[in-house]
Design a protein around this motif. Sequence first.
Motif, PDB file in Angstrom:
ATOM      1  N   ARG A   1     -11.173 -11.769   1.118  1.00 43.21           N
ATOM      2  CA  ARG A   1     -10.586 -10.849   0.149  1.00 43.21           C
ATOM      3  C   ARG A   1      -9.198 -11.338  -0.232  1.00 43.21           C
ATOM      4  O   ARG A   1      -8.459 -11.852   0.608  1.00 43.21           O
TER       5      ARG A   1
ATOM      6  N   VAL B   1      -5.556 -10.462  -1.054  1.00 45.03           N
ATOM      7  CA  VAL B   1      -4.619  -9.369  -0.779  1.00 45.03           C
ATOM      8  C   VAL B   1      -3.384  -9.558  -1.642  1.00 45.03           C
ATOM      9  O   VAL B   1      -2.821 -10.670  -1.730  1.00 45.03           O
ATOM     10  N   LEU B   2      -2.955  -8.472  -2.299  1.00 41.47           N
ATOM     11  CA  LEU B   2      -1.774  -8.540  -3.142  1.00 41.47           C
ATOM     12  C   LEU B   2      -0.521  -8.648  -2.290  1.00 41.47           C
ATOM     13  O   LEU B   2      -0.475  -8.219  -1.142  1.00 41.47           O
TER      14      LEU B   2
ATOM     15  N   ASP C   1       3.513  -6.101  -5.129  1.00 45.69           N
ATOM     16  CA  ASP C   1       2.497  -5.610  -6.051  1.00 45.69           C
ATOM     17  C   ASP C   1       1.666  -4.486  -5.463  1.00 45.69           C
ATOM     18  O   ASP C   1       0.602  -4.167  -5.976  1.00 45.69           O
ATOM     19  N   VAL C   2       2.169  -3.893  -4.381  1.00 41.96           N
ATOM     20  CA  VAL C   2       1.372  -2.873  -3.701  1.00 41.96           C
ATOM     21  C   VAL C   2       1.126  -1.676  -4.593  1.00 41.96           C
ATOM     22  O   VAL C   2       0.050  -1.080  -4.595  1.00 41.96           O
ATOM     23  N   HIS C   3       2.116  -1.295  -5.398  1.00 43.31           N
ATOM     24  CA  HIS C   3       2.000  -0.080  -6.198  1.00 43.31           C
ATOM     25  C   HIS C   3       1.320  -0.327  -7.542  1.00 43.31           C
ATOM     26  O   HIS C   3       1.198   0.595  -8.333  1.00 43.31           O
ATOM     27  N   HIS C   4       0.909  -1.565  -7.795  1.00 46.11           N
ATOM     28  CA  HIS C   4       0.191  -1.833  -9.032  1.00 46.11           C
ATOM     29  C   HIS C   4      -1.249  -1.356  -8.894  1.00 46.11           C
ATOM     30  O   HIS C   4      -1.850  -1.456  -7.838  1.00 46.11           O
TER      31      HIS C   4
ATOM     32  N   VAL D   1      -5.091  -1.399  -8.969  1.00 47.11           N
ATOM     33  CA  VAL D   1      -6.135  -2.412  -8.850  1.00 47.11           C
ATOM     34  C   VAL D   1      -7.452  -1.920  -9.430  1.00 47.11           C
ATOM     35  O   VAL D   1      -8.400  -2.680  -9.540  1.00 47.11           O
TER      36      VAL D   1
ATOM     37  N   SER E   1      -4.711   2.911  -6.799  1.00 44.49           N
ATOM     38  CA  SER E   1      -3.831   1.849  -6.339  1.00 44.49           C
ATOM     39  C   SER E   1      -4.315   1.300  -5.005  1.00 44.49           C
ATOM     40  O   SER E   1      -5.101   1.949  -4.294  1.00 44.49           O
ATOM     41  N   GLN E   2      -3.822   0.142  -4.658  1.00 47.18           N
ATOM     42  CA  GLN E   2      -4.205  -0.476  -3.393  1.00 47.18           C
ATOM     43  C   GLN E   2      -3.710   0.367  -2.217  1.00 47.18           C
ATOM     44  O   GLN E   2      -2.579   0.836  -2.200  1.00 47.18           O
ATOM     45  N   GLY E   3      -4.613   0.542  -1.257  1.00 44.47           N
ATOM     46  CA  GLY E   3      -4.274   1.336  -0.092  1.00 44.47           C
ATOM     47  C   GLY E   3      -4.450   2.827  -0.280  1.00 44.47           C
ATOM     48  O   GLY E   3      -4.275   3.593   0.669  1.00 44.47           O
ATOM     49  N   GLN E   4      -4.782   3.266  -1.470  1.00 50.64           N
ATOM     50  CA  GLN E   4      -4.952   4.696  -1.737  1.00 50.64           C
ATOM     51  C   GLN E   4      -6.368   5.128  -1.386  1.00 50.64           C
ATOM     52  O   GLN E   4      -7.344   4.441  -1.702  1.00 50.64           O
TER      53      GLN E   4
END
Length: 242
Positions: A173, A175-176, A180-183, A185, A219-222
Amino acid sequence: VMMLLITLGWSAMVGVATSFLILCGNVRMSRVTRNAEKDNLAQSDIRIQLLRQTIDAMRVVKYFSWEESCLEKISSCRILECKKILRFRQVQQGGINLGRVSPVLSCLLTVLTFAVILGKDMAPADIFASLLIFQSMRLPLMTIAVNLPMIQNMLLSLKRVDQFLQGEDFLTRNVLADSDVHHAVLKAQECSPAARWKPSDIGSEHGHFALRDIDMSVSQGQLVAILGPVGSGKTTLLSALV
């Protein structure tokens, strides 16, 4: 071999050479059997994967009446699998039969060489002694012919198990970076599928089956939960996103 040489002389080498050549043929047939079994297992994997996909999506298959098309696809895979199984069995049985005729053919060529080519007279003691020796060789040669394909299949199975155990648990995978975490995806705005089904087409009494006006951003991680009543399109939405 020494007993044959003492009994029949150098003509016994014809039978020994014949047995050796047939043994080499058994080794070759065992490799062909391994390749046939490899093709058979590959086709079995395709059929099992197709069955798993059909079972996992059974609700969708029943909802849209795709039973006949799925059955046709699975049946065609099964037909190809049966053809490969037939080829595997033919090659396997051919190798076993080749090992069974090895003692008879070796004995026949040895006797022909001793009596016809060399022109020697065979005494009854020599005849019965040579037959007894070739008869004692029958079981080991047949055992080799039967066990060689089994050993090849065992090695093939061990190799498949090793590939499965050595395989990666998850796909690679991307990973950002932390910046860029809050961008977002995943984003879908005012998205609706082009196809819709009427109640008359699917036998439903709950109106049109369609996804309309989808507007979402993840978002990523959400962690997002999709809730809704049965038949509202939760699985369809996830399948469309994937």
